[in-house]
Scaffold this active site. Structure first.
Site, PDB file in Angstrom:
ATOM      1  N   ASN B 399       0.556  -1.115  -0.360  1.00 51.31           N
ATOM      2  CA  ASN B 399      -0.257   0.129  -0.058  1.00 51.31           C
ATOM      3  C   ASN B 399       0.672   1.284   0.240  1.00 51.31           C
ATOM      4  O   ASN B 399       0.785   1.602  -1.481  1.00 51.31           O
ATOM      5  CB  ASN B 399      -0.630   0.093   1.227  1.00 51.31           C
ATOM      6  N   ASP B 400       1.478   1.354   1.410  1.00 53.91           N
ATOM      7  CA  ASP B 400       2.134   2.569   1.298  1.00 53.91           C
ATOM      8  C   ASP B 400       3.425   3.075   0.821  1.00 53.91           C
ATOM      9  O   ASP B 400       3.781   3.800  -0.089  1.00 53.91           O
ATOM     10  CB  ASP B 400       2.644   2.870   2.763  1.00 53.91           C
ATOM     11  N   VAL B 401       3.688   1.600   0.145  1.00 52.38           N
ATOM     12  CA  VAL B 401       5.435   1.838  -1.161  1.00 52.38           C
ATOM     13  C   VAL B 401       4.728   2.082  -2.607  1.00 52.38           C
ATOM     14  O   VAL B 401       5.492   2.186  -3.687  1.00 52.38           O
ATOM     15  CB  VAL B 401       5.841   0.382  -0.971  1.00 52.38           C
TER      16      VAL B 401
END
Lengths: 102, 473
Positions: B399-401
């Protein structure tokens, strides 16, 4: 002040070791690929478990009627051993997986 | 004689630590390096037990039942814990073991100080003479306790039992606690008769450790663990000073220095500075989070059969694995999909973000377990080039990456972190369990882009179903 200076003189060997080890530590892992960051951290984690030697010395030197030292020392040996054994085993498990792809 | 052999043992151990660490930084020799260091550690421990003699009294160590009992319990529990732990939980395990080492160092300081205090009140030593020793004891106590408390919080955060927590002025409060701790430590060094201060310092250092890690976001835990790891190294080295023990000194300082460098390297992999990680923490009360939580428009879902169809007829498919893959233990299913699509002539690769999962290298370890070949794993820069020629990107629980906010939204807490630019591919399929935000707790604009479709479900289940669908296409 004089105490401190005396102490430095009488412990100069140790101080030299510290300074040299700092450079060795930095030099030794300077070129590690990011894939190995985690296993390397884990391996280093196991190595500082060497602190268990201090715990063993405490334990072995505690007077048999000094229960506080015995109990704390015992706890320290257990925790230190956890650090050493657990650390090396976890690292080995991580690295085992790297080996397979060969 | 005995003591000379012990010196030799320590010498061998110190060399194995250095060589072991060196070998650990190369994939080909890493495993042997670890075993070598373990072997050296064994020699040092056994040597200490049987050969150590007190340099004043010349006595050997006693209390063997206690020592062996401790070693046995620690050894068995440690082995079991390390063997049983799931791949996903390894990072927290490292943190836990690190905390144990810190606690061990702190306990050593407590016992040694009590020992000194007793001699001091008996009048056999003068307060002046022990000042340097007390300094080392206090340092070991503070560093060890901070490392212990911090590691426990990091452990809790990684397994989800401790939530991020911060309040305004926390950084200032932290500095005050640290200053008071150091002040109390300095006072104890100046006047070692004030032995009650020792426990005050212990308590303060523990509180500081908790507060130090508490506001730092879960996504940054690897960096924090690495930092605490080097702290514990320094604490162990303090023990080396106390006993004039060279192997504790070399091992501790070596880890302290290597750990610090490793921490900085990890920060670099995320394109952030250590200061930014520690102070500019992923707080819950930042403007970026508030603005990101609003409506972002609609997302669309894709059915399994459509996804399977898309991939079967693609030229190139790339997978972005993340923590979701690790949790679902979907690496084998993923490799299966790779094989099936490979038979259909689809080029299949993996794009690995350096901090995907919970630790740097986490994904490499997982995929290697499933026999995914090393050549198929692309590092971030190469992957970002290849996305442009890629038909389908399958994001598996990451997600964040892949959050474009890291590039475009200066108010976002992850702003500045390099990401996998999956949106340059033709289509993006995102597999997640729900629309819940990722570990940094922020919305991901990628999910609302027109070329993105969502495929909800557990990564392993979804991949197995996909395999079946692709086979029948």
């Amino acid at each position: 002040m004089e105490n401190i200076l005396n102490w430095i003189t009488s412990n100069q060997q140790i101080i030299y070791i510290v300074i040299l080890m700092i450079f060795v530590g930095i030099e030794v892992i300077g070129r590690v690929p990011s894939v190995l960051h985690t296993p390397l951290m884990s391996g280093a984690n196991a190595i500082h478990g060497v602190v268990v030697i201090g715990a063993i010395i405490i334990m072995g030197q505690a007077e048999t009627d000094n229960y506080l030292a015995l109990i704390l020392g015992f706890l320290a040996v257990v925790l230190g051993t956890l650090n050493v054994v657990g650390g090396f085993v976890v690292t080995d498990r991580m690295l085992e997986m790297f080996k397979k792809k060969k | 004689m005995g003591i000379n052999i012990l010196t030799l043992c320590y010498l061998i151990a110190s060399v194995t630590f250095i060589v072991g660490l060196k070998m650990l930084s190369n994939p080909a020799s890493a495993r042997r390096g670890n075993l070598l260091a373990a072997f050296g550690m064994g020699i040092a421990i056994v040597g200490t037990i049987f050969l150590y003699t007190n340099h004043e009294t010349g006595e050997h160590l006693g209390n063997y039942p206690w020592i062996f009992g401790g070693l046995l319990i620690g050894g068995i529990v440690g082995t079991l814990a390390a063997k049983k732990v799931k791949m996903t939980a390894m990072p927290e395990m490292v943190s836990m073991f690190n905390g144990m080492g810190g606690a061990c160092a702190a306990l050593i300081s407590v016992v040694e100080f009590n020992h000194l205090a007793k001699e001091l009140s008996a009048g056999t030593i003068s307060a002046d003479a022990i000042q340097p020793t007390v300094l080392i004891i206090v340092l070991g106590l503070i560093i060890g306790s901070v490392s212990f408390a911090g590691s426990m919080i990091a452990w809790g955060k990684l397994n989800g039992t401790v939530k991020d927590f911060s309040f305004t002025g926390q950084n200032i409060l932290n500095l005050i606690i640290l200053a008071v701790t150091l002040g109390a430590g300095a006072y104890l060094v100046v006047d070692p008769t004030q032995s009650f201060l020792l426990y005050t310092i212990l308590a303060l250092a523990l509180v500081y450790g908790v507060f130090f890690v508490m506001p730092i976001g879960g996504a940054d835990m690897p960096v924090v663990i690495s930092l605490l790891n080097s702290f514990t190294g320094v604490a162990a080295a303090c023990g080396g000073f106390l006993y004039d023990n060279k192997v504790m000194l070399t091992g501790g300082i070596l880890v302290g220095a290597a750990g610090t460098l490793l921490t900085i390297l990890m920060c670099k992999a995320m394109n952030r500075s250590l200061q930014n990680v520690l102070i500019g923490s992923f707080g819950g009360n930042r403007a970026g989070t508030a603005s990101g939580s609003g409506e972002q428009g609609h997302y669309k879902e894709i059915s399994l059969s459509d996804a399977a169809m898309l991939m079967s007829f693609a030229n190139k498919v790339m997978v972005v694995p993340g923590y979701g893959l690790a949790v679902a233990q979907a690496q084998h299913a993923c490799h299966e999909l790779e094989k099936i699509l490979g038979e259909k002539g689809v080029e299949f690769k993996y794009a690995i973000h350096p901090v995907a999962g919970r630790m740097p290298g986490h994904m490499n370890v997982l995929l290697a377990e499933a026999d995914v070949s090393y050549e198929k794993l692309l590092e971030m820069e190469d992957a970002n080039d290849e996305f442009k020629t890629c038909d389908v990107v399958l994001v598996l629980g990451a997600n964040d990456v892949v959050n474009p906010a890291a590039k475009i939204d200066a108010a976002s807490p992850i702003y500045g972190m390099p990401i996998l630019e999956v949106e340059s591919a033709k289509t993006v399929i995102v597999n997640k369990r729900s629309m819940k935000p990722g570990y940094a707790g922020i919305e991901n604009g990628l999910f609302f882009q027109p070329k993105t479709s969502m495929l909800f479900g557990d990564a392993k289940k979804v991949l197995q179903d996909l395999c079946a669908e692709v086979k029948s296409v």
